[in-house]
Write a protein that holds these residues in place. Structure first.
Motif, short mmCIF file in Angstrom:
data_model
loop_
_atom_site.label_atom_id
_atom_site.label_comp_id
_atom_site.label_asym_id
_atom_site.label_seq_id
_atom_site.Cartn_x
_atom_site.Cartn_y
_atom_site.Cartn_z
N THR A 74 -39.94 -27.43 -9.68
CA THR A 74 -41.07 -27.57 -10.62
C THR A 74 -40.49 -28.57 -11.73
O THR A 74 -39.48 -28.20 -12.19
N GLU B 201 -47.69 -20.15 -8.69
CA GLU B 201 -48.98 -20.56 -8.13
C GLU B 201 -49.48 -21.75 -9.18
O GLU B 201 -49.42 -21.40 -10.36
N PRO B 202 -50.04 -22.78 -8.97
CA PRO B 202 -50.07 -24.05 -9.98
C PRO B 202 -51.00 -23.60 -11.04
O PRO B 202 -50.66 -23.56 -12.17
N LEU C 211 -45.85 -30.75 -3.58
CA LEU C 211 -47.40 -30.45 -3.64
C LEU C 211 -48.13 -31.70 -4.02
O LEU C 211 -47.91 -32.06 -5.29
N ARG D 122 -52.23 -32.42 -4.95
CA ARG D 122 -53.68 -32.11 -4.86
C ARG D 122 -54.36 -32.71 -5.95
O ARG D 122 -53.78 -33.07 -7.26
N LEU E 267 -51.91 -32.48 -9.09
CA LEU E 267 -50.29 -32.66 -8.86
C LEU E 267 -50.05 -33.86 -7.96
O LEU E 267 -50.81 -33.80 -6.89
#
Length: 181
Positions: free
Chosen positions: A19, A87-88, A125, A127, A134
């Motif tokens: 991340t 978790e985002p 990821l 989305r 992201l």
């Protein structure tokens, strides 16, 4: 590669997505701390957040406000690289809590701030919704994000476009930046 702040750039293990968090400030913190001190404290606070490990922190950079604002102080910017799974939405909430503790207010878009923590990417990821979007939808347009990002992850590739950080940097115009502190 050694990174000021005691962390080193670490190659990504196969199959694991790190991340990236952009860190910035241009106003004193709620405790009166200078933006550089606030950014350093924020980077330290990321280590262990939601079980993530801080594996690298870029140098700190002073950058002109974007969009340009003659009345606004320059920003201090950097990027942190974290390892582990989160978790985002939970990470976004945790980052906003750190911002709030530093006195962050949001009176209008792109307002000067005591602290800004943005999730640039979470592994591969991609989305569009829900928040956080992201990868960050404007990171590829911001030299003040990509220069420090390249220090902590030189071979990073933006997952939505497949473009490398070096390719994205080459496509951007020059912008005023200098090492901080």
């Amino acid at each position: 590669m050694a990174i000021p702040g005691g962390k080193s750039a670490i190659p990504e293990p196969a199959g694991q997505g790190d991340t990236l968090v952009a860190i910035g400030a241009n106003l004193p913190g709620s405790d009166g701390a200078a933006p550089l001190a606030t950014c350093r404290r924020a980077a330290a606070a990321l280590d262990g957040l939601l079980g993530l490990s801080l594996v690298a922190v870029s140098r700190w950079w002073e950058t002109a406000p974007e969009p340009p604002d003659p009345g606004s102080p320059w920003y201090v910017n950097g990027v942190a690289r974290l390892r582990g799974a989160a978790e985002p939405a939970a990470l976004l909430r945790a980052l906003q809590s750190i911002e709030d503790a530093a006195g962050r207010v949001r009176p209008y878009p792109n307002a000067p701030r005591t602290l800004d923590l943005d999730i640039v990417a979470m592994g591969g990821l991609v989305r569009a919704a829900p928040d956080p979007v992201l990868p960050h939808p404007r990171a590829h347009l911001r030299r003040f994000v990509l220069v420090p990002l390249a220090e902590v992850w030189p071979d990073w590739t933006e997952p939505a476009s497949g473009r490398s950080v070096s390719e994205m940097l080459r496509s951007l115009p020059d912008a005023p930046m200098r090492p901080a502190g």
